[in-house]
Motif scaffolding. Structure first.
Motif, PDB file in Angstrom:
ATOM      1  N   HIS A 147       0.844  -1.195   0.000  1.00 21.86           N
ATOM      2  CA  HIS A 147       0.000   0.000   0.000  1.00 21.86           C
ATOM      3  C   HIS A 147       0.880   1.246   0.000  1.00 21.86           C
ATOM      4  O   HIS A 147       2.093   1.149   0.151  1.00 21.86           O
ATOM      5  CB  HIS A 147      -0.943  -0.003   1.213  1.00 21.86           C
ATOM      6  CG  HIS A 147      -0.236   0.123   2.534  1.00 21.86           C
ATOM      7  ND1 HIS A 147       0.332  -0.951   3.173  1.00 21.86           N
ATOM      8  CD2 HIS A 147       0.019   1.196   3.309  1.00 21.86           C
ATOM      9  CE1 HIS A 147       0.890  -0.546   4.303  1.00 21.86           C
ATOM     10  NE2 HIS A 147       0.723   0.757   4.406  1.00 21.86           N
ATOM     11  N   ILE A 148       0.258   2.406  -0.219  1.00 18.29           N
ATOM     12  CA  ILE A 148       1.060   3.616  -0.169  1.00 18.29           C
ATOM     13  C   ILE A 148       0.983   4.223   1.223  1.00 18.29           C
ATOM     14  O   ILE A 148       0.000   4.065   1.938  1.00 18.29           O
ATOM     15  CB  ILE A 148       0.655   4.655  -1.247  1.00 18.29           C
ATOM     16  CG1 ILE A 148      -0.810   5.072  -1.095  1.00 18.29           C
ATOM     17  CG2 ILE A 148       0.914   4.120  -2.633  1.00 18.29           C
ATOM     18  CD1 ILE A 148      -1.154   6.271  -1.920  1.00 18.29           C
ATOM     19  N   ASP A 149       2.062   4.892   1.584  1.00 14.50           N
ATOM     20  CA  ASP A 149       2.181   5.487   2.902  1.00 14.50           C
ATOM     21  C   ASP A 149       1.213   6.652   3.037  1.00 14.50           C
ATOM     22  O   ASP A 149       1.258   7.582   2.247  1.00 14.50           O
ATOM     23  CB  ASP A 149       3.626   6.001   3.070  1.00 14.50           C
ATOM     24  CG  ASP A 149       4.217   5.501   4.353  1.00 14.50           C
ATOM     25  OD1 ASP A 149       3.422   5.192   5.256  1.00 14.50           O
ATOM     26  OD2 ASP A 149       5.454   5.417   4.451  1.00 14.50           O
ATOM     27  N   ASP A 150       0.348   6.588   4.038  1.00 11.91           N
ATOM     28  CA  ASP A 150      -0.640   7.646   4.212  1.00 11.91           C
ATOM     29  C   ASP A 150      -0.045   8.912   4.816  1.00 11.91           C
ATOM     30  O   ASP A 150      -0.586   9.990   4.660  1.00 11.91           O
ATOM     31  CB  ASP A 150      -1.753   7.154   5.159  1.00 11.91           C
ATOM     32  CG  ASP A 150      -2.833   6.414   4.403  1.00 11.91           C
ATOM     33  OD1 ASP A 150      -2.553   6.004   3.267  1.00 11.91           O
ATOM     34  OD2 ASP A 150      -3.937   6.257   4.955  1.00 11.91           O
ATOM     35  N   ASP A 151       1.083   8.743   5.510  1.00 15.77           N
ATOM     36  CA  ASP A 151       1.546   9.791   6.414  1.00 15.77           C
ATOM     37  C   ASP A 151       1.744  11.155   5.770  1.00 15.77           C
ATOM     38  O   ASP A 151       1.134  12.129   6.162  1.00 15.77           O
ATOM     39  CB  ASP A 151       2.853   9.349   7.099  1.00 15.77           C
ATOM     40  CG  ASP A 151       2.592   8.162   8.015  1.00 15.77           C
ATOM     41  OD1 ASP A 151       1.407   7.907   8.289  1.00 15.77           O
ATOM     42  OD2 ASP A 151       3.572   7.504   8.431  1.00 15.77           O
ATOM     43  N   ASP A 152       2.608  11.201   4.757  1.00 17.18           N
ATOM     44  CA  ASP A 152       2.945  12.528   4.258  1.00 17.18           C
ATOM     45  C   ASP A 152       2.177  12.901   2.993  1.00 17.18           C
ATOM     46  O   ASP A 152       2.676  13.572   2.116  1.00 17.18           O
ATOM     47  CB  ASP A 152       4.457  12.633   4.031  1.00 17.18           C
ATOM     48  CG  ASP A 152       5.008  11.378   3.380  1.00 17.18           C
ATOM     49  OD1 ASP A 152       6.194  11.098   3.561  1.00 17.18           O
ATOM     50  OD2 ASP A 152       4.233  10.667   2.698  1.00 17.18           O
ATOM     51  N   LEU A 153       0.938  12.418   2.895  1.00 18.17           N
ATOM     52  CA  LEU A 153       0.133  12.763   1.731  1.00 18.17           C
ATOM     53  C   LEU A 153      -0.761  13.952   2.044  1.00 18.17           C
ATOM     54  O   LEU A 153      -1.162  14.150   3.179  1.00 18.17           O
ATOM     55  CB  LEU A 153      -0.752  11.579   1.340  1.00 18.17           C
ATOM     56  CG  LEU A 153      -0.053  10.373   0.716  1.00 18.17           C
ATOM     57  CD1 LEU A 153      -1.053   9.253   0.524  1.00 18.17           C
ATOM     58  CD2 LEU A 153       0.563  10.754  -0.622  1.00 18.17           C
ATOM     59  N   SER A 154      -1.080  14.712   1.009  1.00 16.13           N
ATOM     60  CA  SER A 154      -2.162  15.673   1.190  1.00 16.13           C
ATOM     61  C   SER A 154      -3.390  15.103   0.489  1.00 16.13           C
ATOM     62  O   SER A 154      -3.275  14.406  -0.518  1.00 16.13           O
ATOM     63  CB  SER A 154      -1.776  17.036   0.633  1.00 16.13           C
ATOM     64  OG  SER A 154      -1.426  16.914  -0.720  1.00 16.13           O
ATOM     65  N   TRP A 155      -4.549  15.399   1.036  1.00 14.94           N
ATOM     66  CA  TRP A 155      -5.775  14.746   0.590  1.00 14.94           C
ATOM     67  C   TRP A 155      -6.736  15.751  -0.036  1.00 14.94           C
ATOM     68  O   TRP A 155      -6.864  16.868   0.448  1.00 14.94           O
ATOM     69  CB  TRP A 155      -6.455  14.039   1.767  1.00 14.94           C
ATOM     70  CG  TRP A 155      -5.602  12.951   2.341  1.00 14.94           C
ATOM     71  CD1 TRP A 155      -4.639  13.099   3.306  1.00 14.94           C
ATOM     72  CD2 TRP A 155      -5.579  11.575   1.953  1.00 14.94           C
ATOM     73  NE1 TRP A 155      -4.035  11.879   3.556  1.00 14.94           N
ATOM     74  CE2 TRP A 155      -4.598  10.924   2.743  1.00 14.94           C
ATOM     75  CE3 TRP A 155      -6.302  10.810   1.037  1.00 14.94           C
ATOM     76  CZ2 TRP A 155      -4.328   9.570   2.636  1.00 14.94           C
ATOM     77  CZ3 TRP A 155      -6.028   9.461   0.936  1.00 14.94           C
ATOM     78  CH2 TRP A 155      -5.052   8.857   1.727  1.00 14.94           C
ATOM     79  N   VAL A 156      -7.380  15.330  -1.094  1.00 13.88           N
ATOM     80  CA  VAL A 156      -8.338  16.199  -1.792  1.00 13.88           C
ATOM     81  C   VAL A 156      -9.585  15.385  -2.131  1.00 13.88           C
ATOM     82  O   VAL A 156      -9.578  14.157  -2.032  1.00 13.88           O
ATOM     83  CB  VAL A 156      -7.724  16.775  -3.093  1.00 13.88           C
ATOM     84  CG1 VAL A 156      -6.535  17.667  -2.784  1.00 13.88           C
ATOM     85  CG2 VAL A 156      -7.319  15.653  -4.044  1.00 13.88           C
ATOM     86  N   ILE A 157     -10.634  16.080  -2.574  1.00 15.91           N
ATOM     87  CA  ILE A 157     -11.825  15.380  -3.068  1.00 15.91           C
ATOM     88  C   ILE A 157     -11.546  14.963  -4.509  1.00 15.91           C
ATOM     89  O   ILE A 157     -11.042  15.756  -5.301  1.00 15.91           O
ATOM     90  CB  ILE A 157     -13.068  16.294  -2.994  1.00 15.91           C
ATOM     91  CG1 ILE A 157     -13.341  16.691  -1.542  1.00 15.91           C
ATOM     92  CG2 ILE A 157     -14.289  15.600  -3.598  1.00 15.91           C
ATOM     93  CD1 ILE A 157     -14.465  17.712  -1.369  1.00 15.91           C
TER      94      ILE A 157
END
Ligand SMILES: Cc1cc2nc3c(=O)[nH]c(=O)nc-3n(C[C@H](O)[C@H](O)[C@H](O)COP(=O)(O)OP(=O)(O)OC[C@H]3O[C@@H](n4cnc5c(N)ncnc54)[C@H](O)[C@@H]3O)c2cc1C
Ligand SMILES: Nc1ncnc2c1ncn2[C@@H]1O[C@H](COP(=O)(O)O)[C@@H](O)[C@H]1O
Lengths: 309, 271
Positions: free
Chosen positions: B25-35
């Motif tokens: 899976h991809i690392d959630d930590d340093d992601l920014s999230w959008v719609i």
């Protein structure tokens, strides 16, 4: 998961778009003599997702019952029509739904593994089904073979089950042509395409200037059109123009499958992109990793110099 | 009349995702999230439908707009944004049992939520920017036995006859015009409208609008039917696709690269 070969169905005549030849190549990789299920509006009535899913589902389910021990794989080309009804087919069959696959292999224990793109083709995922029946749609361009596979020997016309009324869940009011335009992309010898990487309506000129210097037509990826940076008639791709120029220059285009479907037949493809991992580079004959806002003006300058402009 | 919109929060596609050490899976930590981009268009389309009714009938029978999202706590930010844009209420499907679902599992959970609210029309995105299954809305429709259309590029509501007129994109430059009876589910293609930005006033109002959290028990779904347990597929590995197979990589600064490219094109008689 057993090592036994699965019962493989390929499904034909499901809208326009990519054909079923690639599903046949994929079926061969599964090592099976596939059966062909043919969907035909003469038998089933006008297409609607519910009716097609139910009729096909009944056929697949009866085939699986007849071969109790084996798993079943249903392969369909990833057309717009298939993408609409295939999830519903999977739901009816309690199947694993694996959309737009680009590869298949067996793991150490003989279980099936499918490959598909995620995050807009930035990554690919390896997926394992957790059901005996698998419905997979085949990404256009993913499976090719020099030999034309032999057509399936068993062909079954899909019929409406006796207990099912052909009541389409929706009414077709008509068809209309999407807006056509005056840009001659299909016949162009050279095309320079602006991708989302150009960055804005006010910056499309870097692509337009290069197009002018190359005596090329100006193309656009879908987001460029969706954002209103260029009119729809410039769009290249599965939902735009299908082009095959001698020279195709992609500026700030990532190389999504829908874009590639429209231009992969170009003789020489040039890509300029800041991301060295952009999928467009695996198709490009010449790739420049760099900022298009530097590279395109440099090209335009040199071309204009050559032409004495 | 009640209109539901399903929005998914996805990693910003401009960010480079990092693959976790486990490789699956991809690392959630340093992601920014959008719609997800299609979902923003679905939201905008729903807001436009409501405004069209407001204009015609002076606000009487104004449809209520409810937004749904399934995901962990971070998803609340996406729901607040939808509320700021003008949506009336938000429903957050949050339960540890929802983790790790595929289109089948998530579609089933969303179907239960949509059904619980009695939505007459559900709008969703045609394809999520992260998983791109193009399947979740079809599962919602199939689970509830509702008419469905994918790749919708125009929607008109006809409240009097309780139906919608929808235009669906086909391949080869054609569109199909459809009439679907309500309740129905439509999956909206990207780019069909220009999603608005939230106003300051909208953002302030959003804080006071209702945001309900619902779990399996409240939706009446079996935990075994959703999330990882209910999923029919499992991701074993993710990786950067090989970019090999390409042709020549031209190095150097812009001017050098440009000159070298032109020399190649000249040699291939393309200029
Ligand atoms: C049913 C369907 C049909 C579709 N039909 C089409 C179609 O016909 N045509 C089409 O194009 N798409 C189509 N799409 C959309 C497609 O999936 C992609 O979203 C789209 O092609 C991406 O466009 P892009 O490459 O311009 O943008 P992105 O994927 O956002 O890529 C932008 C690229 O620009 C690069 N970049 C950014 N800044 C710079 C810079 N300064 N210099 C150089 N590079 C830079 C980035 O690294 C990135 O690779 C369709 C999608 C669906 C679901
Ligand atoms: N977790 C989720 N929460 C809310 N909506 C979702 C979720 N997952 C998918 N959807 C909706 O289904 C659409 C298609 O997603 P997908 O099937 O993953 O391509 C999205 O654009 C959303 O509208």
């Amino acid at each position: 998961m057993s090592r036994q070969e699965p019962l493989v169905w390929i499904v034909e005549n499901v809208g326009s778009g990519p054909g079923s030849r690639e599903t046949l190549v994929c079926a061969q990789l599964l090592g099976s003599d596939p059966r062909l299920a043919r969907l035909d509006e003469d038998r089933l009535g006008p297409y609607s997702p519910g009716v097609f899913a139910k009729a096909l589902g009944a056929l697949i389910a009866s085939g699986s019952r007849e071969r109790k021990s084996r798993s079943t794989v249903v392969l369909l080309p990833h057309t717009y029509q298939v993408a609409e009804f295939a999830p519903r087919l999977a739901l009816l069959l309690g199947a694993a739904y694996i959309p737009s696959i680009s590869g298949v292999h067996r793991d150490g224990e003989g279980g099936l593994r499918f490959r598909r793109s995620i995050l807009q083709a930035r990554l690919e995922a390896e997926v394992r089904p957790r059901a005996r029946t698998i419905v997979a749609t085949v990404q256009s361009g993913a499976f090719s073979s020099d030999e034309t596979p032999a057509p399936p020997r068993q062909v079954v016309e899909v019929c409406l089950p006796a207990d099912m009324e052909p009541r389409p869940e929706r009414e077709i009011l008509g068809r209309e042509a999407a807006s056509a335009g005056g840009v001659d992309l299909a016949g162009a010898e050279r095309i320079v395409t602006a991708g989302r990487g150009v960055g804005g309506a006010d910056q499309v000129s870097v692509a337009a200037d290069l197009a002018a210097a190359l005596d090329a037509e100006l193309g656009a990826s879908r987001p460029v059109v969706d954002n209103g940076w260029l009119p729809r008639e410039h769009q290249v791709g599965s939902s735009g123009h299908l082009v095959a120029p001698k020279l195709y220059v992609a500026l700030g285009v990532s190389g999504s499958i829908q874009h590639l479907m429209g231009m992969s037949g170009s003789r020489v493809i040039v890509a300029v992109n800041t991301d060295p991992e952009a999928p467009i580079f695996s198709l490009a004959h010449y790739g420049i990793v760099g900022d298009l806002h530097d590279v395109a003006p440099a090209l335009t300058g040199l071309l204009n110099e050559r032409a004495g402009r | 009349m009640r209109i539901g919109v399903c929005i998914k929060q996805v990693p910003d596609t401009d960010a480079h995702p990092r693959i976790a050490d486990s490789g699956d899976h991809i690392d959630d930590d340093d992601l920014s999230w959008v719609i997800s981009s299609c979902d923003l268009c679905a939201l905008e389309e729903a807001l436009l439908l409501v405004e069209a009714v407001e204009e015609e009938e002076g606000g009487i029978d104004r449809p209520e707009l409810v937004v749904f999202s399934l995901g962990p706590a971070r998803v609340e930010e996406a729901l607040r944004k939808a509320l700021a844009l003008g949506v009336d209420r938000a429903v957050h499907l949050e339960d540890a049992a929802f983790r790790g679902g595929d289109a089948m599992a998530d579609g089933r959970a969303l179907a239960a939520a949509v059904d619980r609210e009695g939505c007459d029309l559900v709008l969703a995105g045609a394809q999520s920017d992260d998983l791109g299954q193009a399947a979740t809305p079809a599962v919602i429709a199939g689970t509830l036995g509702r008419p469905y259309a994918w790749l919708v590029i125009a929607v008109e509501l006809d409240a009097a006859s309780r139906s919608v007129r929808a235009v669906r994109e086909l391949e080869g430059g054609m569109n199909e015009v459809l009439r679907l009876e309500l309740p129905a589910v439509l999956a909206v293609q990207a780019g069909i409208n220009k999603p608005r930005f939230a106003s300051l006033r909208g953002t302030l109002q959003a804080r006071r609008k209702p945001l309900e959290k619902v779990d399996c028990a409240m939706l009446g779904v079996e935990p075994g039917q959703v999330g990882k347990a209910g999923a029919r597929i499992e991701t074993m590995a993710v990786r950067v696709p090989p970019t090999g197979g390409g042709g020549l990589r031209i190095a150097g600064d812009a001017a050098e690269a440009a000159a070298e490219l032109l020399a190649h094109l000249e040699r291939e008689a393309l200029l």
